[in-house]
Design a protein around this motif. Structure first.
Motif, PDB file in Angstrom:
ATOM      1  N   THR A 102      -2.062  10.600 -12.828  1.00  0.00           N
ATOM      2  CA  THR A 102      -1.878  10.398 -11.399  1.00  0.00           C
ATOM      3  C   THR A 102      -0.954   9.217 -11.136  1.00  0.00           C
ATOM      4  O   THR A 102      -1.094   8.156 -11.741  1.00  0.00           O
ATOM      5  CB  THR A 102      -3.237  10.116 -10.717  1.00  0.00           C
ATOM      6  OG1 THR A 102      -4.095  11.233 -10.920  1.00  0.00           O
ATOM      7  CG2 THR A 102      -3.058   9.880  -9.220  1.00  0.00           C
ATOM      8  N   ARG A 103      -0.025   9.432 -10.217  1.00  0.00           N
ATOM      9  CA  ARG A 103       0.844   8.335  -9.788  1.00  0.00           C
ATOM     10  C   ARG A 103       0.522   8.032  -8.333  1.00  0.00           C
ATOM     11  O   ARG A 103       0.823   8.808  -7.440  1.00  0.00           O
ATOM     12  CB  ARG A 103       2.319   8.717  -9.933  1.00  0.00           C
ATOM     13  CG  ARG A 103       3.267   7.584  -9.565  1.00  0.00           C
ATOM     14  CD  ARG A 103       4.705   7.962  -9.807  1.00  0.00           C
ATOM     15  NE  ARG A 103       5.608   6.884  -9.464  1.00  0.00           N
ATOM     16  CZ  ARG A 103       6.930   6.956  -9.560  1.00  0.00           C
ATOM     17  NH1 ARG A 103       7.497   8.072  -9.991  1.00  0.00           N
ATOM     18  NH2 ARG A 103       7.673   5.921  -9.221  1.00  0.00           N
ATOM     19  N   ARG A 104      -0.144   6.914  -8.118  1.00  0.00           N
ATOM     20  CA  ARG A 104      -0.573   6.578  -6.770  1.00  0.00           C
ATOM     21  C   ARG A 104       0.605   6.250  -5.864  1.00  0.00           C
ATOM     22  O   ARG A 104       1.564   5.595  -6.277  1.00  0.00           O
ATOM     23  CB  ARG A 104      -1.536   5.400  -6.805  1.00  0.00           C
ATOM     24  CG  ARG A 104      -2.964   5.759  -7.163  1.00  0.00           C
ATOM     25  CD  ARG A 104      -3.883   4.566  -7.012  1.00  0.00           C
ATOM     26  NE  ARG A 104      -3.799   3.638  -8.130  1.00  0.00           N
ATOM     27  CZ  ARG A 104      -4.406   2.455  -8.164  1.00  0.00           C
ATOM     28  NH1 ARG A 104      -5.132   2.059  -7.146  1.00  0.00           N
ATOM     29  NH2 ARG A 104      -4.288   1.672  -9.220  1.00  0.00           N
ATOM     30  N   ARG A 105       0.519   6.697  -4.628  1.00  0.00           N
ATOM     31  CA  ARG A 105       1.533   6.370  -3.626  1.00  0.00           C
ATOM     32  C   ARG A 105       1.507   4.862  -3.380  1.00  0.00           C
ATOM     33  O   ARG A 105       0.452   4.253  -3.289  1.00  0.00           O
ATOM     34  CB  ARG A 105       1.230   7.123  -2.333  1.00  0.00           C
ATOM     35  CG  ARG A 105       2.216   6.873  -1.203  1.00  0.00           C
ATOM     36  CD  ARG A 105       1.851   7.761  -0.012  1.00  0.00           C
ATOM     37  NE  ARG A 105       2.739   7.530   1.116  1.00  0.00           N
ATOM     38  CZ  ARG A 105       2.514   6.640   2.075  1.00  0.00           C
ATOM     39  NH1 ARG A 105       1.413   5.891   2.028  1.00  0.00           N
ATOM     40  NH2 ARG A 105       3.351   6.495   3.083  1.00  0.00           N
ATOM     41  N   TYR A 106       2.701   4.278  -3.282  1.00  0.00           N
ATOM     42  CA  TYR A 106       2.775   2.840  -3.080  1.00  0.00           C
ATOM     43  C   TYR A 106       2.063   2.437  -1.790  1.00  0.00           C
ATOM     44  O   TYR A 106       2.275   3.022  -0.728  1.00  0.00           O
ATOM     45  CB  TYR A 106       4.230   2.369  -3.023  1.00  0.00           C
ATOM     46  CG  TYR A 106       4.345   0.899  -2.684  1.00  0.00           C
ATOM     47  CD1 TYR A 106       4.120  -0.072  -3.656  1.00  0.00           C
ATOM     48  CD2 TYR A 106       4.648   0.490  -1.391  1.00  0.00           C
ATOM     49  CE1 TYR A 106       4.210  -1.426  -3.352  1.00  0.00           C
ATOM     50  CE2 TYR A 106       4.731  -0.862  -1.076  1.00  0.00           C
ATOM     51  CZ  TYR A 106       4.516  -1.808  -2.062  1.00  0.00           C
ATOM     52  OH  TYR A 106       4.593  -3.140  -1.754  1.00  0.00           O
TER      53      TYR A 106
END
Length: 348
Positions: A129-133
């Motif tokens: 998962t790449r979290r939204r900034y």
């Protein structure tokens, strides 16, 4: 701006696969990366003599940004913050004796806060998962100054809530900062010792990232009061009067910074008017100063890299530009520096 017309000699129906020339060469020269060895680094500022930088970086063994200094001539980073908590927005005092920064290291539940973030990052890593900034307005964040000779750390703000995003005035007597002490992030200004706090803005929405103009009369900042999360650039007098919007578009405009000697403001912006993920580039505006405000003028695009370019700042003499970019081999955010040329100084 110089323009290359080399393709004009080609036949009109002759296909070409050449990429258009980058605009960056008109403004930037000797671009180089100046931070490495950290998970990510950014938001750097110059010392008054232009020989050292202060910045925030996530070290390999800790989940939150910490504050470091580093000589531009080379050398290892020096830790300025305590090594714990969330930190941000470091800035040299004009006499170079202190560094201002915000930190949440006094969080009474610091260990739990750290463990929760470590667990979240590990879960994201395992799941891909790449979290939204998203910036965390940690309610335990306060503003501190560190004496570089004695190492003494002095707390300047004690109000409940987020106090951060501070910067000194050129003469060192004032600090502009962001606080949500009244329940909404607004701009404030105080004396350098933390006294005489005055609120500058009170609009609904986020007002932050303030910097006082070189002549001490104005504060430039970013705000999403027009549309939530869609930031625009504003300026207001240090007396809280003559507020003016400098940008008005369907996009995100943030991290404005004054040129030290000429009437220009630089910032990072992205166009959100079209579908898809927009790219952040650096933009420069010339302005006119009048008795009752700052009037926006012509705008130039400074970068066009497919990487994200944000948080630009000028060196004290205005001859260099430093910014945060993902134009790295591993696409991590790191600091870059280049020689800078204003549009008015272009060779015709």
């Amino acid at each position: 701006m110089t323009t290359t017309f080399g393709a004009a000699c080609c036949a009109a129906d002759e296909p070409t696969t050449e990429k258009p020339a980058s605009i960056e060469g008109d403004y930037l020269a000797n671009v180089r990366q100046v931070t490495s060895g950290m998970v990510k680094a950014g938001e750097g500022y110059f010392s008054p003599d232009g020989k050292t930088i202060v910045y925030q970086a996530v070290p390999l063994q800790y989940p939150f940004y910490q504050i470091y200094t580093q000589p531009l001539s080379g050398g290892e980073p020096t830790l300025i913050s305590t090594g714990r908590g969330r930190t941000t927005c470091a800035y040299f005092s004009p006499d170079a004796k202190q560094i201002l920064f915000a930190s949440s290291h006094l969080d009474p539940n610091m260990t739990e806060t750290e463990q929760a973030e470590i667990a979240q990052q590990e879960a994201d890593r395992k799941s891909g998962t790449r979290r939204r900034y998203s910036w965390d307005f940690d309610p335990f964040t306060d503003i501190f100054v560190k004496d570089l000779k004695s190492g003494e750390l002095t707390q300047l703000t004690t109000e409940k809530g987020y106090d951060a995003e501070g910067a000194f005035s050129k003469d060192g007597t004032k600090i502009a900062f962001c606080s949500n002490r009244d329940g909404d992030p607004d701009l404030y200004i105080m004396d350098a010792d933390g006294s005489n706090v005055k609120q500058l803005t009170d609009a609904k929405g986020y007002d932050g990232g303030p910097f006082i103009s070189p002549n001490g009369k104005w504060v430039v900042f970013r705000s999403d009061r027009k549309q939530e999360e869609f930031l625009q650039i504003y300026v207001i007098g240090v007396d809280g009067q003559h507020e003016t919007a400098l940008t008005d578009n369907v996009g995100v405009n943030w991290a404005p910074y004054w040129h030290p000697t000429k009437p220009y403001i630089i910032w990072a912006g992205a166009d959100h008017s079209q579908p898809g993920r927009p790219n952040y580039d650096l933009w420069l505006m010339k302005y006119d100063e009048t008795a009752d405000g700052i009037k926006p003028g012509k705008v130039w695009r400074i970068t066009d890299s497919p990487a994200a370019d944000v948080l630009p700042v000028f060196s004290p003499d205005g001859k260099k530009l430093m910014w945060t970019s993902t134009r790295t081999d591993d696409h991590s955010s790191q600091l870059f520096i280049a020689d800078f040329q204003l549009p008015e100084d272009e060779q015709k």
